[in-house]
Design an enzyme around this catalytic site. Sequence first.
Site, short mmCIF file in Angstrom:
data_model
loop_
_atom_site.label_atom_id
_atom_site.label_comp_id
_atom_site.label_asym_id
_atom_site.label_seq_id
_atom_site.Cartn_x
_atom_site.Cartn_y
_atom_site.Cartn_z
CG ASP A 10 -1.62 1.26 1.52
OD1 ASP A 10 -1.44 1.86 2.59
OD2 ASP A 10 -2.33 1.68 0.60
CG ASP A 12 -1.67 7.70 0.11
OD1 ASP A 12 -2.42 7.41 -0.84
OD2 ASP A 12 -0.77 8.55 0.05
CD GLU A 19 -4.11 9.81 3.42
OE1 GLU A 19 -4.37 8.79 2.76
OE2 GLU A 19 -4.48 10.96 3.07
N GLY A 54 -9.66 10.43 -2.96
CA GLY A 54 -9.75 11.88 -2.74
C GLY A 54 -11.06 12.48 -3.24
CB THR A 124 -7.06 4.29 -2.69
OG1 THR A 124 -7.28 3.10 -1.95
CG2 THR A 124 -8.36 4.94 -3.08
CB THR A 125 -3.05 7.62 -3.92
OG1 THR A 125 -3.02 9.04 -4.03
CG2 THR A 125 -1.72 7.04 -4.39
CG ASP A 184 -2.15 2.93 6.15
OD1 ASP A 184 -2.58 4.01 6.61
OD2 ASP A 184 -2.54 2.46 5.06
C1 XBP Z 1 -5.31 6.21 0.54
C2 XBP Z 1 -6.40 6.98 -0.07
C3 XBP Z 1 -6.09 7.97 -1.13
C4 XBP Z 1 -5.44 9.23 -0.61
C5 XBP Z 1 -5.67 10.42 -1.50
O1 XBP Z 1 -4.70 5.42 -0.38
O2 XBP Z 1 -7.52 6.80 0.33
O3 XBP Z 1 -7.26 8.29 -1.75
O4 XBP Z 1 -5.92 9.56 0.66
O5 XBP Z 1 -5.22 10.17 -2.79
P1 XBP Z 1 -3.94 4.04 -0.01
P2 XBP Z 1 -6.12 10.64 -4.04
O6 XBP Z 1 -4.73 2.95 -0.60
O7 XBP Z 1 -2.57 4.16 -0.62
O8 XBP Z 1 -3.84 3.95 1.48
O9 XBP Z 1 -6.59 12.03 -3.73
O10 XBP Z 1 -5.20 10.58 -5.20
O11 XBP Z 1 -7.26 9.67 -4.14
MG MG Z 2 -2.98 3.26 3.24
#
Ligand code: XBP
Ligand code: MG
Length: 261
Positions: A10, A12, A19, A54, A124-125, A184
């Site tokens: 993962d 973020d 974040e 996001g 997800t990002t 995480d």
């Molecule tokens: C976490 C998320 C992401 C980010 C924001 O991703 O929920 O949406 O908070 O990124 P991860 P975007 O799966 O890596 O923990 O604004 O590009 O969506």
């Molecule tokens: Mg994450």
Amino acid sequence: MSILKALLFDVDGTIADTERDGHRVAFNQAFVDAGLDWDWDVALYGQLLAVSGGKERLRYFIEHWKPDFDDPEDLDSLIRELHRSKTRRYLALLEQGAIPLRPGVERLLKEARTTGLRLAIVTTTTPANVTTLLGSTLGVDSIGWFELIAAGDIVPGKKPAPDIYHYALEQLGIPVTECLALEDSDNGLLSATGAGIKTVVTVNDYTRQQDFSGAAIVVDQLGEPGAGFEVLAGGAGGATFVDVAFLRHIFSKQSGNLMHY
Ligand code: XBP
Ligand code: MG
């Protein structure tokens, strides 16, 4: 006996603590750019993180915190435009070096490569956020360390849905029994385990209090030799930081045939 062959990372909150000081700051900058008097403080953002994505988080905020917000433009295009602006701001923060990797990430990635483990990103990002984070921390060559970067809007359901992990398994052509995920958050854990993948959790300030039932082990970080992790749930078998041998130990333990660590 299944053999660990791939690590699915993962981004973020796992590879970097993006974040609070990254995405949240970029959102607030985008609101100022758009002339909106919205401000996501650290506590509010913690609540908004219940929603992955996001654009989805923006909609959730407007629907729950700004129900009277009746912007004349259609909401979809406003959200898309705000998110594009936020992404530009976030990439600028990354390029300024504002977001370092979490402890142990660089060491573990390098060790995993030398031991022949396959590496993939499952996040997800937005894809550009991943390549810019890697480029600004490990150098652009590190993007090639990963066989796959599964990111963003390429699947219908975002975490906690398992879609992005199903997609990654399919693209890698690897059985679920040969992978381990590193996450995480509760949404991330549910997504990975929903796809049947054993999952190691490294918490952060936003996720420490979440429910991690079903995790293979929960630690506060990957740690480094001499600066080890704290085990929050599960057995570390005497290890003090996460390395490939530790992951193999956790993997084999989870596979029911314990290898001596
Ligand atoms: C976490 C998320 C992401 C980010 C924001 O991703 O929920 O949406 O908070 O990124 P991860 P975007 O799966 O890596 O923990 O604004 O590009 O969506
Ligand atoms: Mg994450």
